[in-house]
Design an enzyme around this catalytic site. Structure first.
Site, PDB file in Angstrom:
ATOM      1  CB  SER A 223      -0.928   0.001   1.213  1.00  0.00           C
ATOM      2  OG  SER A 223      -0.180  -0.155   2.393  1.00  0.00           O
ATOM      3  NE  ARG A 330     -10.858 -10.471   8.821  1.00  0.00           N
ATOM      4  CZ  ARG A 330     -11.897 -10.160   8.051  1.00  0.00           C
ATOM      5  NH1 ARG A 330     -12.822 -11.064   7.806  1.00  0.00           N
ATOM      6  NH2 ARG A 330     -12.001  -8.975   7.520  1.00  0.00           N
TER       7      ARG A 330
HETATM    8  P1  ATP Z   1       1.244  -4.151   3.393  1.00  0.00           P
HETATM    9  O1  ATP Z   1       1.185  -2.902   2.571  1.00  0.00           O
HETATM   10  O2  ATP Z   1       0.335  -5.177   2.922  1.00  0.00           O
HETATM   11  O3  ATP Z   1       1.170  -3.892   4.848  1.00  0.00           O
HETATM   12  P2  ATP Z   1       3.917  -4.908   3.928  1.00  0.00           P
HETATM   13  O4  ATP Z   1       3.588  -5.399   5.286  1.00  0.00           O
HETATM   14  O5  ATP Z   1       4.942  -5.635   3.148  1.00  0.00           O
HETATM   15  O6  ATP Z   1       2.656  -4.795   3.045  1.00  0.00           O
HETATM   16  P3  ATP Z   1       4.368  -2.310   5.040  1.00  0.00           P
HETATM   17  O7  ATP Z   1       3.482  -2.620   6.181  1.00  0.00           O
HETATM   18  O8  ATP Z   1       4.139  -1.073   4.265  1.00  0.00           O
HETATM   19  O9  ATP Z   1       4.405  -3.438   3.965  1.00  0.00           O
HETATM   20  O10 ATP Z   1       5.854  -2.336   5.537  1.00  0.00           O
HETATM   21  C1  ATP Z   1       6.956  -2.249   4.668  1.00  0.00           C
HETATM   22  C2  ATP Z   1       8.195  -2.553   5.439  1.00  0.00           C
HETATM   23  O11 ATP Z   1       8.389  -1.618   6.481  1.00  0.00           O
HETATM   24  C3  ATP Z   1       8.194  -3.931   6.073  1.00  0.00           C
HETATM   25  O12 ATP Z   1       9.460  -4.492   5.935  1.00  0.00           O
HETATM   26  C4  ATP Z   1       7.917  -3.668   7.517  1.00  0.00           C
HETATM   27  O13 ATP Z   1       8.496  -4.643   8.337  1.00  0.00           O
HETATM   28  C5  ATP Z   1       8.532  -2.285   7.714  1.00  0.00           C
HETATM   29  N1  ATP Z   1       7.765  -1.575   8.730  1.00  0.00           N
HETATM   30  C6  ATP Z   1       6.460  -1.268   8.676  1.00  0.00           C
HETATM   31  N2  ATP Z   1       6.064  -0.626   9.788  1.00  0.00           N
HETATM   32  C7  ATP Z   1       7.152  -0.532  10.570  1.00  0.00           C
HETATM   33  C8  ATP Z   1       7.394   0.013  11.884  1.00  0.00           C
HETATM   34  N3  ATP Z   1       6.414   0.570  12.588  1.00  0.00           N
HETATM   35  N4  ATP Z   1       8.636  -0.080  12.376  1.00  0.00           N
HETATM   36  C9  ATP Z   1       9.618  -0.661  11.662  1.00  0.00           C
HETATM   37  N5  ATP Z   1       9.463  -1.199  10.450  1.00  0.00           N
HETATM   38  C10 ATP Z   1       8.240  -1.140   9.897  1.00  0.00           C
END
Ligand code: ATP
Ligand code: MG
Length: 487
Positions: A223, A330
């Protein structure tokens, strides 16, 4: 599997998993190489390497479901949402299905589900075919199946879900378990303008580029892009997810994620700090967890039972909290557990979570990532919060073996195995203590009624084995080191 000896006997350096990242993929473009040594150092964390790519799960959506008010609409429109009854039978003598849609027959042919497995449980074959088809290519609504030979039942049981929640999406494990959203969806339940209006009521006023400095990209999700930044006012390091709303096919999921994160504060949940809207760009500010995801640790190191118990306890605390607030996550899996350098363990990714009410405490939407899905989800029965407990059990297996069961199976066969095998077997059950095996059995109980709930499992004796969370820090460091070395 950790194959470098008995991890418990080898302090101080945490054992590194020798056999992670071994899977090459069957499909081309998303292929993740097994040979990392020749790769240049990427500027952002590399996507998870250990998965086969299963393209069928991408862009997934459940078959279209209309709201009552849509159904009442008087205009005549093309029959794009008609319900279609198909008659599939199974001839127990020849072991052949009759009347099966061509698409399903093709899927089945390449699924590696053996003839004898088909014969043993033809109903499960149809259940998972229906599931698979609807997640990948939802075109028709298969209402009921009647007999031709032996009668097989495929009642559509998901009409109870027209409650305005976003339609389900199956996150593919491959593309780093990105929560792929559906691009084929014809219409959103809220108009874009309604969504923007709703967002404007949620976000703070101000410019995030002024409130935070030193943006550094750390990751890319389905996203949006994730950055670290520093809060100018407090000096606190934060994570900021920047989401271009124009590019989002499922804006409701994002509202869902923000609302859940904003309302539900808990030490075991990645806490929401603030959000901003700048034109089409949404900025979600949350606490930063520098330790990376639990996936890095399970794929790169070997955890001992005391460390696994600690992670399970923390996750159960988060689940107990969510479930008490009528929220089902989920999509529990190691990718959605983030770690602090101090060993803190926090759940993230609330895009898929569902709010349940006492009147409607079971849902039948398919959401999540196939390998972690509870049998009742795969066979499309109504389900409740205990699907998260099943997924936690699968995640505990990841902590032991580095990956969930059936990861190397053809995805359709994996679904069949989840539906029919019951509690998955461990590769080396004898290596686990009886109390840990009992804990796993309590999580991975097929019968939902008998499966443990969050509160109950928090009392399980296995959790008494837990070491302090600080014992996770060496694993986090070892995983970072191993990942650096493998690139
Ligand atoms: P989605 O968009 O479906 O959530 P995703 O989980 O791969 O996909 P993001 O949640 O956008 O993507 O996260 C991208 C990256 O950033 C991942 O490697 C995640 O571990 C890291 N990340 C996300 N949030 C944090 C956070 N709060 N602290 C540290 N790293 C984070
Ligand atoms: Mg995410």
């Amino acid at each position: 599997m950790c194959d470098n000896g008995d991890p418990e006997d080898k302090p101080p350096a945490p054992p590194v998993r020798m056999s992670s990242t071994i899977f090459s993929t069957s499909s081309g473009k998303d292929s993740l190489s097994t040979n990392h040594s020749s790769k240049p150092l990427p500027s952002v964390p590399e996507e998870r390497k250990r998965y086969k790519i299963i393209s069928i799960f991408t862009g997934a959506e459940k078959i279209s479901r209309k709201k009552d008010k849509d159904k009442e609409r008087p205009e005549i429109s093309p029959p794009s949402d008609f319900e279609h009854t198909i008659h599939v039978g199974f001839d127990a003598v020849t072991g052949e299905f009759t009347g099966m849609p061509e698409q399903w027959a093709r899927l089945l042919q390449t699924s590696n589900i053996t003839k004898s497995e088909q014969k043993k449980n033809p109903q499960a074959v149809l259940d998972v075919l229906k599931f698979y088809d609807s997640t990948g290519n939802g075109r028709q609504k298969y209402l009921s199946f009647s007999s031709s030979g032996e009668s097989l039942n495929i009642d559509d049981d998901d009409d109870d879900d027209d409650d305005g929640t976003p339609p389900p999406v199956v996150a593919p494990r491959p593309e780093h378990t990105k929560s792929a959203t559906d691009r084929q969806r014809k219409k959103s339940k809220m108009s874009d303008e309604e969504i923007m209006d709703k967002l404007r009521t949620i976000v703070s006023i101000g410019d995030p580029k002024k409130k935070y400095t030193r943006y550094e990209k750390i990751g890319q999700g389905a996203s949006g892009t994730v950055f670290t930044a520093i809060d100018v006012a407090t000096g606190q390091e934060v994570a900021i997810k920047q989401i271009n709303l124009q590019k989002q096919p499922k804006k409701e999921l994002i509202i869902n994620e923000i609302l859940v994160m904003k309302e539900l504060k808990n030490p075991n949940i990645v806490n929401f700090l603030d959000s901003f809207l700048m034109g089409e760009e949404l900025f979600v500010v949350m606490e930063y967890l520098a330790g990376g995801s639990l996936t890095d640790v399970v794929t790169e190191t070997c955890m001992d039972e005391a460390q696994i118990a600690a992670v399970c306890r923390e996750c159960l605390q988060a689940l107990d909290f969510l479930h008490a607030n009528q929220v089902i996550h989920r999509d529990i899996k190691s990718d959605n557990v983030l770690l602090g350098m101090d060993g803190s363990v926090k759940l993230t990714d609330f895009g898929f979570c569902a709010q349940i009410t006492p009147e409607q405490s079971k849902r039948s939407t398919m959401v999540g990532t196939p390998y972690w899905m509870a049998p009742e989800v795969v066979t499309r029965k109504a389900y409740g919060p205990k699907v998260d407990i099943w997924s936690l059990g699968i995640m505990a297996i990841e902590m032991v073996e580095g990956e969930p069961p059936y990861l190397n199976e053809n995805p359709l066969r994996a679904l069949y195995l989840i539906a029919t095998n019951g509690t998955p077997e461990l590769q080396n059950p004898e290596k686990l203590s009886p109390v840990f095996r009992d804990f796993l059995n309590r999580c991975l109980e097929m019968d939902v009624e008998k499966r443990g709930g969050g509160k109950e499992l928090l009392q399980h004796p296995f959790l008494k084995l837990a070491k302090p969370l600080s014992s996770l820090t060496p694993l986090i460091l070892a995983a970072k080191e191993a990942m650096k070395g493998s690139r």
